[in-house]
Motif scaffolding. Sequence first.
Motif, PDB file in Angstrom:
ATOM      1  N   LYS A 120       0.816  -1.035  -0.070  1.00  0.00           N
ATOM      2  CA  LYS A 120       0.128  -0.017   0.050  1.00  0.00           C
ATOM      3  C   LYS A 120       0.764   1.262  -0.058  1.00  0.00           C
ATOM      4  CE  LYS A 120      -4.023  -0.073   2.264  1.00  0.00           C
ATOM      5  NZ  LYS A 120      -5.028  -0.169   3.191  1.00  0.00           N
ATOM      6  N   THR A 121       2.032   1.215   0.711  1.00  0.00           N
ATOM      7  CA  THR A 121       2.743   2.305   0.715  1.00  0.00           C
ATOM      8  C   THR A 121       3.393   2.625  -0.422  1.00  0.00           C
ATOM      9  OG1 THR A 121       3.483   1.821   2.964  1.00  0.00           O
ATOM     10  CG2 THR A 121       5.117   3.282   2.052  1.00  0.00           C
ATOM     11  N   HIS A 122       3.878   1.568  -1.316  1.00  0.00           N
ATOM     12  CA  HIS A 122       4.571   1.851  -2.520  1.00  0.00           C
ATOM     13  C   HIS A 122       3.510   2.163  -3.373  1.00  0.00           C
ATOM     14  CE1 HIS A 122       7.898  -0.570  -0.840  1.00  0.00           C
ATOM     15  NE2 HIS A 122       8.536   0.183  -1.875  1.00  0.00           N
ATOM     16  N   ILE A 123       2.102   1.864  -3.440  1.00  0.00           N
ATOM     17  CA  ILE A 123       1.151   2.384  -4.554  1.00  0.00           C
ATOM     18  C   ILE A 123       1.069   3.936  -4.249  1.00  0.00           C
ATOM     19  CG2 ILE A 123      -1.107   2.056  -4.900  1.00  0.00           C
ATOM     20  CD1 ILE A 123      -1.065  -0.832  -4.339  1.00  0.00           C
ATOM     21  N   ILE A 124       0.934   4.267  -2.976  1.00  0.00           N
ATOM     22  CA  ILE A 124       0.639   5.619  -2.655  1.00  0.00           C
ATOM     23  C   ILE A 124       1.959   6.431  -3.156  1.00  0.00           C
ATOM     24  CG2 ILE A 124       0.621   7.317  -0.787  1.00  0.00           C
ATOM     25  CD1 ILE A 124      -0.887   5.316   0.873  1.00  0.00           C
ATOM     26  N   ILE A 125       3.083   6.019  -2.878  1.00  0.00           N
ATOM     27  CA  ILE A 125       4.439   6.847  -3.499  1.00  0.00           C
ATOM     28  C   ILE A 125       4.272   6.696  -4.902  1.00  0.00           C
ATOM     29  CG2 ILE A 125       6.830   6.639  -3.630  1.00  0.00           C
ATOM     30  CD1 ILE A 125       6.879   5.427  -0.761  1.00  0.00           C
ATOM     31  N   ILE A 126       4.121   5.563  -5.372  1.00  0.00           N
ATOM     32  CA  ILE A 126       4.003   5.715  -7.062  1.00  0.00           C
ATOM     33  C   ILE A 126       3.121   6.556  -7.609  1.00  0.00           C
ATOM     34  CG2 ILE A 126       3.598   4.141  -9.248  1.00  0.00           C
ATOM     35  CD1 ILE A 126       5.154   1.975  -7.503  1.00  0.00           C
ATOM     36  N   HIS A 127       1.735   6.720  -7.115  1.00  0.00           N
ATOM     37  CA  HIS A 127       0.721   7.278  -7.458  1.00  0.00           C
ATOM     38  C   HIS A 127       1.287   8.883  -7.359  1.00  0.00           C
ATOM     39  CE1 HIS A 127      -3.362   8.611  -8.068  1.00  0.00           C
ATOM     40  NE2 HIS A 127      -3.319   9.426  -6.913  1.00  0.00           N
ATOM     41  N   LYS A 128       1.761   9.086  -6.331  1.00  0.00           N
ATOM     42  CA  LYS A 128       2.177  10.726  -6.174  1.00  0.00           C
ATOM     43  C   LYS A 128       3.218  11.182  -7.075  1.00  0.00           C
ATOM     44  CE  LYS A 128      -0.427  11.727  -2.505  1.00  0.00           C
ATOM     45  NZ  LYS A 128      -1.098  12.906  -2.776  1.00  0.00           N
ATOM     46  N   LEU A 129       4.212   9.983  -7.067  1.00  0.00           N
ATOM     47  CA  LEU A 129       5.197  10.585  -8.361  1.00  0.00           C
ATOM     48  C   LEU A 129       4.512  10.363  -9.647  1.00  0.00           C
ATOM     49  CD1 LEU A 129       7.942   7.975  -7.148  1.00  0.00           C
ATOM     50  CD2 LEU A 129       8.113  10.528  -6.964  1.00  0.00           C
ATOM     51  N   MET A 130       3.658   9.685 -10.054  1.00  0.00           N
ATOM     52  CA  MET A 130       2.962   9.749 -11.318  1.00  0.00           C
ATOM     53  C   MET A 130       2.428  11.275 -11.544  1.00  0.00           C
ATOM     54  SD  MET A 130       1.426   6.007 -11.672  1.00  0.00           S
ATOM     55  CE  MET A 130       0.461   6.285 -12.973  1.00  0.00           C
ATOM     56  N   LYS A 131       1.546  11.711 -10.264  1.00  0.00           N
ATOM     57  CA  LYS A 131       1.019  13.039 -10.524  1.00  0.00           C
ATOM     58  C   LYS A 131       2.204  14.153 -10.523  1.00  0.00           C
ATOM     59  CE  LYS A 131      -2.602  14.018  -8.397  1.00  0.00           C
ATOM     60  NZ  LYS A 131      -4.055  13.944  -7.528  1.00  0.00           N
ATOM     61  N   ILE A 132       3.245  13.882  -9.965  1.00  0.00           N
ATOM     62  CA  ILE A 132       4.202  15.029 -10.035  1.00  0.00           C
ATOM     63  C   ILE A 132       4.833  15.013 -11.501  1.00  0.00           C
ATOM     64  CG2 ILE A 132       6.728  15.579  -9.660  1.00  0.00           C
ATOM     65  CD1 ILE A 132       5.799  14.456  -6.595  1.00  0.00           C
ATOM     66  N   GLU A 133       5.048  13.755 -12.168  1.00  0.00           N
ATOM     67  CA  GLU A 133       5.290  13.637 -13.236  1.00  0.00           C
ATOM     68  C   GLU A 133       4.494  14.487 -14.469  1.00  0.00           C
ATOM     69  OE1 GLU A 133       7.425  10.371 -16.191  1.00  0.00           O
ATOM     70  OE2 GLU A 133       5.725   9.708 -15.055  1.00  0.00           O
ATOM     71  N   GLU A 134       3.175  14.041 -14.277  1.00  0.00           N
ATOM     72  CA  GLU A 134       2.172  14.729 -15.088  1.00  0.00           C
ATOM     73  C   GLU A 134       2.297  16.402 -14.919  1.00  0.00           C
ATOM     74  OE1 GLU A 134      -1.540  13.349 -14.017  1.00  0.00           O
ATOM     75  OE2 GLU A 134      -1.277  11.323 -14.578  1.00  0.00           O
ATOM     76  N   ARG A 135       2.347  16.616 -13.825  1.00  0.00           N
ATOM     77  CA  ARG A 135       2.344  18.319 -13.775  1.00  0.00           C
ATOM     78  C   ARG A 135       3.652  18.821 -14.118  1.00  0.00           C
ATOM     79  NH1 ARG A 135       1.467  19.425  -7.656  1.00  0.00           N
ATOM     80  NH2 ARG A 135       1.672  21.534  -8.219  1.00  0.00           N
ATOM     81  N   LEU A 136       4.860  18.234 -13.886  1.00  0.00           N
ATOM     82  CA  LEU A 136       6.030  18.468 -14.499  1.00  0.00           C
ATOM     83  C   LEU A 136       5.975  18.551 -16.220  1.00  0.00           C
ATOM     84  CD1 LEU A 136       8.875  19.369 -14.384  1.00  0.00           C
ATOM     85  CD2 LEU A 136       9.603  16.881 -14.325  1.00  0.00           C
ATOM     86  N   THR A 137       5.139  17.558 -16.649  1.00  0.00           N
ATOM     87  CA  THR A 137       5.262  17.657 -18.332  1.00  0.00           C
ATOM     88  C   THR A 137       4.231  18.645 -18.617  1.00  0.00           C
ATOM     89  OG1 THR A 137       5.389  15.021 -18.404  1.00  0.00           O
ATOM     90  CG2 THR A 137       4.352  16.231 -20.102  1.00  0.00           C
ATOM     91  N   GLN A 138       3.267  19.190 -17.700  1.00  0.00           N
ATOM     92  CA  GLN A 138       2.396  20.314 -18.266  1.00  0.00           C
ATOM     93  C   GLN A 138       3.141  21.508 -18.016  1.00  0.00           C
ATOM     94  OE1 GLN A 138      -0.714  20.002 -15.454  1.00  0.00           O
ATOM     95  NE2 GLN A 138      -2.031  18.432 -16.529  1.00  0.00           N
ATOM     96  N   ILE A 139       4.048  21.643 -16.993  1.00  0.00           N
ATOM     97  CA  ILE A 139       4.973  22.820 -16.932  1.00  0.00           C
ATOM     98  C   ILE A 139       5.992  22.715 -18.140  1.00  0.00           C
ATOM     99  CG2 ILE A 139       6.708  23.968 -15.572  1.00  0.00           C
ATOM    100  CD1 ILE A 139       5.246  22.729 -13.147  1.00  0.00           C
TER     101      ILE A 139
END
Length: 51
Positions: free
Chosen positions: A27-46
């Motif tokens: 569960k911890t890894h899923i949360i971390i990966i999900h957050k990293l994916m959101k950061i990556e999406e935001r970075l791509t938008q920027i």
Amino acid sequence: MTEKEQYETIEKEIHSDESPVGIDAKKTHIIIIHKLMKIEERLTQIENRLK
């Protein structure tokens, strides 16, 4: 929500009495990966805005 409340919410979410370290690793890894994916999406938008 305060930082302490956020911390406590996350702590309750990943806690596991069955684990020797006290957390559910999957569960911890899923949360971390999900957050990293959101950061990556935001970075791509920027990056796209800067082009």
